[in-house]
Scaffold this active site. Structure first.
Site, PDB file in Angstrom:
ATOM      1  N   CYS A 165      33.889   8.006  18.794  1.00  0.00           N
ATOM      2  CA  CYS A 165      33.387   8.070  17.095  1.00  0.00           C
ATOM      3  C   CYS A 165      33.897   8.841  16.369  1.00  0.00           C
ATOM      4  O   CYS A 165      34.175   8.873  15.766  1.00  0.00           O
ATOM      5  CB  CYS A 165      31.826   8.199  17.409  1.00  0.00           C
ATOM      6  SG  CYS A 165      30.797   6.802  17.817  1.00  0.00           S
ATOM      7  N   THR A 201      55.582  11.362  15.145  1.00  0.00           N
ATOM      8  CA  THR A 201      55.323   9.714  15.030  1.00  0.00           C
ATOM      9  C   THR A 201      56.038   9.522  14.132  1.00  0.00           C
ATOM     10  O   THR A 201      56.700   8.116  15.526  1.00  0.00           O
ATOM     11  CB  THR A 201      54.164   9.901  13.839  1.00  0.00           C
ATOM     12  OG1 THR A 201      52.459  10.392  13.934  1.00  0.00           O
ATOM     13  CG2 THR A 201      53.881   8.448  13.759  1.00  0.00           C
ATOM     14  N   THR A 209      56.954  18.282  15.631  1.00  0.00           N
ATOM     15  CA  THR A 209      56.624  18.297  14.561  1.00  0.00           C
ATOM     16  C   THR A 209      56.755  19.824  14.129  1.00  0.00           C
ATOM     17  O   THR A 209      55.881  20.703  15.378  1.00  0.00           O
ATOM     18  CB  THR A 209      55.445  17.114  14.529  1.00  0.00           C
ATOM     19  OG1 THR A 209      54.831  17.042  12.851  1.00  0.00           O
ATOM     20  CG2 THR A 209      54.230  17.386  15.471  1.00  0.00           C
ATOM     21  N   GLY A 210      55.917  19.946  12.700  1.00  0.00           N
ATOM     22  CA  GLY A 210      56.098  21.276  12.492  1.00  0.00           C
ATOM     23  C   GLY A 210      54.725  21.769  12.444  1.00  0.00           C
ATOM     24  O   GLY A 210      54.787  22.978  12.582  1.00  0.00           O
ATOM     25  N   HIS A 211      53.570  20.885  12.330  1.00  0.00           N
ATOM     26  CA  HIS A 211      51.877  21.817  12.316  1.00  0.00           C
ATOM     27  C   HIS A 211      51.502  21.745  13.439  1.00  0.00           C
ATOM     28  O   HIS A 211      50.485  22.049  14.008  1.00  0.00           O
ATOM     29  CB  HIS A 211      51.368  20.127  11.547  1.00  0.00           C
ATOM     30  CG  HIS A 211      51.093  19.396  12.276  1.00  0.00           C
ATOM     31  ND1 HIS A 211      50.182  19.040  12.550  1.00  0.00           N
ATOM     32  CD2 HIS A 211      51.774  18.186  12.479  1.00  0.00           C
ATOM     33  CE1 HIS A 211      49.950  17.615  13.853  1.00  0.00           C
ATOM     34  NE2 HIS A 211      50.992  17.259  13.000  1.00  0.00           N
TER      35      HIS A 211
HETATM   36  C1  LIG Z   1      52.105  14.062  21.874  1.00  0.00           C
HETATM   37  C2  LIG Z   1      51.529  13.641  20.549  1.00  0.00           C
HETATM   38  N1  LIG Z   1      52.762  13.000  19.998  1.00  0.00           N
HETATM   39  C3  LIG Z   1      53.014  12.560  18.769  1.00  0.00           C
HETATM   40  C4  LIG Z   1      52.035  12.961  17.591  1.00  0.00           C
HETATM   41  C5  LIG Z   1      52.020  13.132  16.264  1.00  0.00           C
HETATM   42  O1  LIG Z   1      52.904  13.651  15.304  1.00  0.00           O
HETATM   43  P1  LIG Z   1      52.672  13.856  14.011  1.00  0.00           P
HETATM   44  O2  LIG Z   1      51.342  13.442  13.140  1.00  0.00           O
HETATM   45  O3  LIG Z   1      52.478  14.744  13.081  1.00  0.00           O
HETATM   46  O4  LIG Z   1      53.405  12.809  13.544  1.00  0.00           O
HETATM   47  C6  LIG Z   1      50.883  14.529  17.777  1.00  0.00           C
HETATM   48  C7  LIG Z   1      49.976  15.180  17.077  1.00  0.00           C
HETATM   49  O5  LIG Z   1      49.302  14.259  16.018  1.00  0.00           O
HETATM   50  C8  LIG Z   1      50.842  14.383  19.242  1.00  0.00           C
HETATM   51  O6  LIG Z   1      50.189  15.166  20.382  1.00  0.00           O
END
Ligand SMILES: Cc1ncc(COP(=O)(O)O)c(C=O)c1O
Ligand SMILES: Cc1ncc(COP(=O)(O)O)c(C=O)c1O
Lengths: 130, 387, 387, 130
Positions: free
Chosen positions: C328, C76, C203-205
Site C-alpha cells: 500500500c 533515476t 543523486t543529491g537528495h
Molecule cells: C538505489 C537507488 N537508485 C536510484 C534511486 C533514484 O533516485 P532519484 O529518485 O533521485 O532519481 C534511488 C532513490 O530513489 C535509490 O535508492
C-alpha cells in the site's frame, strides 16, 4: 578576469584600446599595406607599415575579425615597430598566441596574421628592388 | 558608460523572482518540508500537499486540469518526452513527423535523432515574417504523419506562431500537435482549455522560476499515449519517474502564480522597453530588425548588421549581457540557423544581437544597452579595413 | 509517546543540510548568480565558474577528474542514461545485459523496457546474505554481454555489494560495469580513481543535497560511448543537454564537500544509532532482521514480522516516518520484491519496516521509534483473530 | 488531517482506539462468531455478536487487516448493537465505505466485512432453528 573567461586580460586590453589601430600617411620612405580576407568566417585584416632607413618606423592595423585576431594584430604592430623589415618574415605568431591564450580551435584564424605579414614582406622587398 | 553588468538576456534565463525564492525558502526552511512526495507518512504527505498546490498553480496559468501536467527537468526534457514519446508509441502507424527549421535545438536535435533511427521528418521553412502559413502545414501532412511540433514564441527573434490556427489543422487531420512554449509560458496568455493543442512544453527558469524544473502538458493521456524516456518508480503516471524535487516544484508553482497575476503589467512594461530600445538603435546605419514588432513577443528585440564580426561585437557589448547569432557563442560552431532560415545572410546572422528583457529591466538598462550598442558598432566599423 | 514527526526515512530522501541551503542561497541571493552557464557574457561566466567549482567538489568526493561527471536530474535519469545509453550504442555488438533482482526500480524498470525492445537480460539472484558472488557473475557473462549493472548499497536493506570485486570480473571480460551508487555516494568511501567501474550514478537528495540534481560518472567517454536520452543544446558533452540548474549544482557540490569532510563522523554516528535501534527491537517476538549488521550500511535497519498487516503497521508507526515493504505504500501494488528475492515470504515482506537515519538523527529519535514500533506491533497482535 | 491523507479522521479514530475490538464471553443467549480470511492479501476478520431476546446486545471484532477494514469493522459493530438480527443481512457496507472515504481500489477488501456478517446471520438463523 574570471578563470573561465574566453579572453585573457591582454586580449581584453588590446581589444578595447588598440594603440595601433588605423592607417599611416605617406610620411615614410616606404608605406606599404596588405590585406588578407579569410573566406569562411569573412575575417579581414589589413596591416600597414611605414619604413624609414630599413627600419619599421610605424605599424598599424585594421580588422574586421574576432577579438583574438584583433589583439594579435595589435601585439604584432607593437612588436614590429623599430624592427628591421626582416622582422616581418621572422614574426613568431605562436609566441603571440601563447601570450593571448588563443584556444586551439582558433589557431587557424590567427594564421591570417602571418599571411598578411608575409605578403607585406614580399611587397616591400619588391618595392625596394624596383 | 556603465561598468556594471546589465542583464539583457532574459530569453536565455531569468533571475529568480524574489517571491519565488521566498516561497522555496519557506518550503524548506520555515515549513521544514523535505519528505519524499511519494511516501505515505506524514513527512511525505506534507510534500505531496505542496506539490499538488503547485500543480494547481501551473494549471491555473494554462487554464487546464492539474492532472494534465507532468513535472520534468525543463523544456529540453519536455520536448524530448513529447516528440520521442509520441513518435515511438506511434511508429507502427507511421513514421512521418513535421516541424520547422526555426525550432529550438531541443526540438531540432530530437527530430534529427529520430531521422537517424529511420523516421521521416518534413522541415518546414518559415514564410512571410517568419510565420508558418496554415496551408503550408496542411499540404505537408500526409496519411502517415503522426506528430507536428511547432514552437510558440521563437527564442531568438520572438516571432510568434499562430498555434491555434496550426493546431486546428492538425486536429482536423487527426495528427497530434506539440507546442514548445518555453518562451511563451508565463509571458503571454495561453489558455489551453479549448485549444487544439495535445502537448505543450514549459520550463521554469524562463519566467522567473527555478532552473532545473519544467513540465509537459498532456491534454489526453489515452488519446496521445507517450513512451517514457526514463523508467523507474511510478511518479508522474510512470511517464517521468524519479523523486520529485519538491522545492523546485513549489518555486515553479509560485512563478506561475505570479506570472498569471502580473502578465498584463509585464507585457505593457516589455512593450514600452521594446519601443524605447528600437527607437534608440533604429537609426544605426544598415541595422536590420529580425522579426517585426507586430508578430514578435515584445520581450525580445533581435537586430543585425552585416559588416561587423559577431564575436567582437559581443565582447564590445560587455558588460551588457546579450546573446548573439554568432558562431563563437554557441557550441555548434555555426551562425544562427534560425536567422538564416529567415533569409539572413551568414554575415547578417553572425552580426546579430538578441536583446531580451523582463520584469526587472529598467529604462536605464535599456539606455545603457543603446549607448553600448551604438558605441560598439561604431568602434568595430572604425576599426574595419576599407571595402 | 511523541506526537511530533520523527523522520527516519533518510534512505528515501534527506533534509537539505543547512550549509547546503546556505550555499545555494548565497549563490542566488548574495552573489546574484543566475546566468545561463553556457552563455559567454559576464553573467553566464559567473555561473560557469560556480558550476566548475561544484564539479570539482563532487569529483573530489569520488577522487576522479571533474571532466568525468555529467549533471543529470537524479539517479533515476543517471541510471537510465547509463543503461539505455550503453545498451543502445552497443546493440550491434550484442544485446545481452546483466543485473540483479534486488536493484532499485530505476534499474529494474529500465532493463524491463529494454527487454520489451528485444534485449536479453539475465537477472541474477542474490546469494548468501543478499550478496552477489563473483563466480555467479562470471558464469553469467556471455560473449555478447555488453553491460553489467549492480547497485552498491541496497536502498531497502542496506546490503552492500562488493562492487570492486564484481567490477574486476567485468573488466577482465571486457564488459562495461555500471554501479547505482544513489545510496552510497557521500555516505561511504568511494574512491573511483582506480576502481574497475565504468559508470556510476548518484543523486543529491540522498546525502543532504537538493532534490532534482544528480550526476553520472563516466570513466572513459571513448571506451564507453553513450547514446543520449535527450537531445538539444551542447551542454554536458551533448550527453545531457538543457540549461544547467546552477543553484542545484552549487548545492550538490557543497553537499559533496560536506560529505567528504564528515564521512567518518557520520558513519560512526550511524553505527551507534543502528546498534541502539536493533538493541531496542531485537527481542520483539519473531522479528527478523533483513540483512546482517556486517554486510549492511549502518544507516538502514530493515526488520520484518510475518503476522501483522504492513499497511496497518505503517499507520500504527505514525508520527514516526519510516518506509515499509508493504504494497500500500508503493505504487506497484505488490510487496517488496527486494525482500522476496532475499527469501522472505509475502507476509514477511509486507510486514517489513525500513528504519533509515542520518546525520541529524538523535538517540531520542531512535528511542521514540523503538517505543512506537513495539507499541504498534503489540497493538496489531492484540487485535488479530486467533490462529 | 491533510487533504492528501489516505485515511480520513474517522478511519484514524477507529484505528487508533477501536471501542469494539475483542471477543465476547458467553453471557448472552446466543454468542456467535464468524471469521473470513481473504486469500490474496491474507487479511482476516472475525466478528462476534451476542444476542439477547432477538436483539444484538453486543458486537466485537478482531482483525489482521488494513486500517480501512479495521475501521469498517469498528463502525459495523457500533451500528449493529441494539439492532435486530435482521440488521446483519441489511448491513449497508457502501454507506460505511463512504463515511470512511475508502478509495476505489480498496472496495473489494472491505467486502470481506459483508461476507463475515452474512456468515454470522446464517449461523444465528441456524442456531435459532435448532
Ligand atoms: C538505489 C537507488 N537508485 C536510484 C534511486 C533514484 O533516485 P532519484 O529518485 O533521485 O532519481 C534511488 C532513490 O530513489 C535509490 O535508492
Ligand atoms: C524555445 C525553447 N525551447 C526549449 C528550451 C530549453 O529549455 P531548458 O534549457 O530549460 O531545457 C529553451 C531554452 O533554452 C527555449 O528557448
Amino acid at each position: 578576469m574570471m578563470p573561465n573567461d574566453p579572453y585573457n586580460q591582454l586580449v581584453r586590453d588590446c581589444f578595447s584600446d588598440p594603440q595601433h589601430a588605423g592607417d599611416l600617411t605617406n610620411e615614410y620612405q616606404i608605406t606599404s599595406a596588405a590585406t588578407v580576407a579569410e573566406s569562411v568566417a569573412g575575417d579581414r585584416l589589413t596591416v600597414t607599415v611605414g619604413i624609414d632607413d630599413g627600419l619599421i618606423a610605424a605599424a598599424r592595423f585594421r580588422a574586421d575579425a574576432c577579438p583574438h585576431l584583433i589583439a594579435a594584430a595589435e601585439l604584432a604592430c607593437t612588436g614590429l615597430e623599430n624592427q628591421t623589415i626582416g622582422g616581418l618574415r621572422d614574426f613568431d605568431s605562436h609566441k603571440i598566441m601563447r601570450r593571448l591564450s588563443v584556444p586551439p580551435e582558433k589557431i587557424g584564424k590567427i594564421l591570417v596574421l602571418e599571411d598578411v605579414l608575409t605578403t607585406l614582406a614580399q611587397q616591400i622587398e619588391q618595392s625596394i628592388q624596383e | 558608460m556603465t561598468d556594471a553588468i546589465v542583464y539583457l538576456d532574459f530569453a536565455s534565463t531569468t533571475p529568480l523572482a524574489a517571491d519565488v525564492a521566498a516561497a522555496m525558502h519557506e518550503c524548506t526552511a520555515a515549513e521544514n518540508i523535505y519528505g519524499n512526495a511519494a511516501s505515505q507518512h506524514p513527512a511525505g504527505r506534507k510534500s505531496a500537499l505542496v506539490v499538488d498546490h503547485a500543480r494547481q498553480q501551473v494549471a491555473t496559468l494554462l487554464n487546464v486540469e492539474p492532472e494534465r501536467l507532468i513535472w520534468t527537468s525543463g523544456a529540453t526534457e519536455s520536448n524530448n518526452l513529447a516528440i520521442q514519446g509520441v513518435a515511438r508509441t506511434r511508429q507502427h502507424r507511421g513514421k512521418h513527423l513535421i516541424t520547422m527549421l526555426t525550432e529550438h535545438k531541443a526540438v531540432v536535435d530530437t527530430f534529427r535523432a529520430l531521422e537517424r533511427e529511420g523516421y521521416v521528418v518534413t522541415w518546414l521553412a518559415p514564410g512571410e515574417g517568419g510565420l508558418l502559413a496554415a496551408d503550408v502545414l496542411a499540404d505537408a501532412i500526409r496519411a502517415d504523419t503522426q506528430l507536428v511540433s511547432i514552437m510558440h514564441i521563437n527564442n531568438e527573434t520572438g516571432i510568434t506562431q499562430n498555434i491555434h490556427e496550426l493546431g486546428h489543422i492538425c486536429r482536423e487531420r487527426g495528427v497530434s500537435f506539440h507546442v514548445d512554449a518555453a518562451q511563451s509560458t508565463g509571458k503571454v496568455r495561453l489558455d489551453l482549455s479549448d485549444a487544439p493543442i495535445d502537448l505543450l512544453s514549459l520550463t521554469g527558469h524562463k519566467f522567473y522560476g527555478p532552473q532545473g524544473i519544467g513540465a509537459l502538458y498532456i491534454a489526453d493521456f489515452a488519446a496521445v499515449p507517450i513512451t517514457p524516456l526514463v523508467f523507474g518508480g511510478g511518479q508522474e503516471r510512470r511517464l517521468r519517474p524519479g523523486t520529485l524535487p519538491v522545492p523546485l516544484i513549489v518555486g515553479l508553482g509560485r512563478a506561475a502564480e505570479i506570472a498569471h497575476e502580473q502578465m498584463d503589467n509585464d507585457l505593457r512594461h516589455l512593450r514600452a522597453l521594446n519601443r524605447r530600445l528600437w527607437k534608440g538603435i533604429a537609426d544605426v546605419a544598415d541595422v536590420l530588425r529580425n522579426g517585426s514588432a507586430e508578430q514578435c513577443f515584445p520581450g525580445i528585440l533581435n537586430v543585425s548588421v552585416a559588416d561587423v564580426n559577431g564575436e567582437s561585437l559581443m565582447l564590445g557589448m560587455e558588460p551588457i549581457c546579450v546573446s548573439s547569432g554568432s558562431a563563437c557563442n554557441s557550441t555548434s560552431g555555426e551562425s544562427s540557423y534560425v536567422l538564416r532560415a529567415l533569409g539572413r545572410s551568414d554575415r547578417e546572422a553572425d552580426g546579430a544581437v538578441r536583446f531580451s528583457f523582463g520584469r526587472t529591466t529598467t529604462n536605464d538598462d535599456i539606455d545603457a544597452a543603446i549607448e553600448r550598442y551604438r558605441y560598439a558598432i561604431k568602434q568595430m566599423r572604425s576599426l574595419a579595413p576599407g571595402p
